[in-house]
Design a protein around this motif. Structure first.
Motif, short mmCIF file in Angstrom:
data_model
loop_
_atom_site.label_atom_id
_atom_site.label_comp_id
_atom_site.label_asym_id
_atom_site.label_seq_id
_atom_site.Cartn_x
_atom_site.Cartn_y
_atom_site.Cartn_z
N GLY A 170 -2.30 -19.39 -18.38
CA GLY A 170 -3.89 -19.81 -19.08
C GLY A 170 -3.62 -20.42 -20.15
O GLY A 170 -4.50 -21.60 -20.47
N VAL B 9 -3.60 -24.21 -18.26
CA VAL B 9 -4.77 -24.46 -18.27
C VAL B 9 -5.48 -24.92 -19.53
O VAL B 9 -6.63 -25.41 -19.81
N ARG B 10 -4.63 -24.81 -20.84
CA ARG B 10 -5.18 -25.02 -22.01
C ARG B 10 -6.21 -24.26 -22.69
O ARG B 10 -7.14 -24.71 -23.34
N ILE B 11 -6.28 -23.06 -22.32
CA ILE B 11 -7.26 -22.06 -22.83
C ILE B 11 -6.79 -21.76 -24.32
O ILE B 11 -5.61 -21.17 -24.23
#
Length: 282
Positions: free
Chosen positions: A119, A123-125
């Motif tokens: 993540g 996903v670059r969260i």
């Protein structure tokens, strides 16, 4: 030469770890003066046992922070609870269940940590958002799994290993703590993986350009954080004898504080290494 020795001595005395040790010794002395018997061997061993549990989860937290990109794993508390609940239900008070309890307590949080890493990396969260969201997911899953009531019991052998003297009057968990500290030192200082962690924490772009698989390493760091949190959960249920869904909540902020006191800056690896290495990595 004399100035060099003085500077080195000053650096040692001002090191956060040195200050923490001196403060601990001072508190023991003050406690002994106020309440005679406070600094006895048995009491110190009890304090070290509690510190060892915190030290195990802090080892994983340290890896995530060293990896840079403002990495902090806020889900370690929920993963400690997860490990404790899974281990407790697998053992249910029987020594024969210790093996499967270890596999579940270590394996499931490791996989959860890998999800955190994916993540954050793919996903670059932001790490705080990802791990805080994972905390909510795990807490909800634990409520459903345990129906909100304490469940599972530690096996007698595990409880004895954590609480009773194993050798020289020292509980087994303290030997685990020392072994883990040596492992972490070797991993970070004597392996290519450790050098990669410092490099990406200091300058991720430069680490990528020299061929370090930054994404893969960062995902693994979160996986290891989950694994150490699960191991902490196993130790917690051995220490308390039973588990409940919020047993790990108290370790979240102390794990970060322990890392900082140990000398790792929240800025990542760049602040944790010396000036010569910082110059090279830049």
């Amino acid at each position: 030469m004399e100035n060099t020795k003085q500077n080195r001595l000053r650096a040692i005395l001002l090191d956060p770890l040195t200050l923490a040790i001196l403060a601990s010794v001072a508190l023991l002395i003050i406690g002994e003066l106020i309440s005679p018997g406070f600094a006895r061997g048995r009491q110190i061993v009890s304090l070290l046992t509690v510190a060892a549990i915190l030290g195990i989860v802090a080892a994983g937290q340290n890896l995530v922070i060293l990896g840079g990109r403002e990495g902090i794993d806020l889900s370690v508390g929920a993963m400690i609870s997860l490990g404790a609940v899974l281990a407790g239900n697998a053992m249910n008070g029987m020594n024969s269940g210790i093996g499967i309890a270890m596999l579940m307590a270590l394996g499931v949080p490791f996989l959860v940590g890998i999800v955190n890493g994916i993540g954050v990396t793919i996903v670059r969260i932001p790490p705080l958002v990802m791990t805080l969201g994972m905390t909510a997911v795990l807490q909800g899953a634990l409520v459903v799994y345990s129906q909100g009531v304490p469940s599972g019991r530690a096996a007698p052998a595990l409880a004895s290993f954590v609480n009773q003297p194993l050798a020289f009057g020292i509980p087994g968990i303290l030997f685990v703590w020392v072994a883990l500290a040596l492992f972490m030192w070797f991993l970070l200082r004597r392996t290519a993986f450790g050098h990669a962690v410092y490099a990406m924490g200091a300058n991720e772009r430069a680490a990528t350009l020299v061929g370090i698989p930054v994404r893969r390493v960062r995902v693994l760091l979160y996986g290891l954080s989950g694994l150490f949190a699960g191991l902490t959960g196993l130790c917690v249920i051995g220490y308390t004898g039973s588990s409940f869904i919020s047993v790990g909540d108290q370790y979240v902020l102390p794990s970060v504080i322990a890392v900082v006191i140990g000398g790792t800056s929240l800025a990542g690896a760049l602040a944790a290494i010396g000036a010569p290495w910082r110059a090279r990595l830049r």
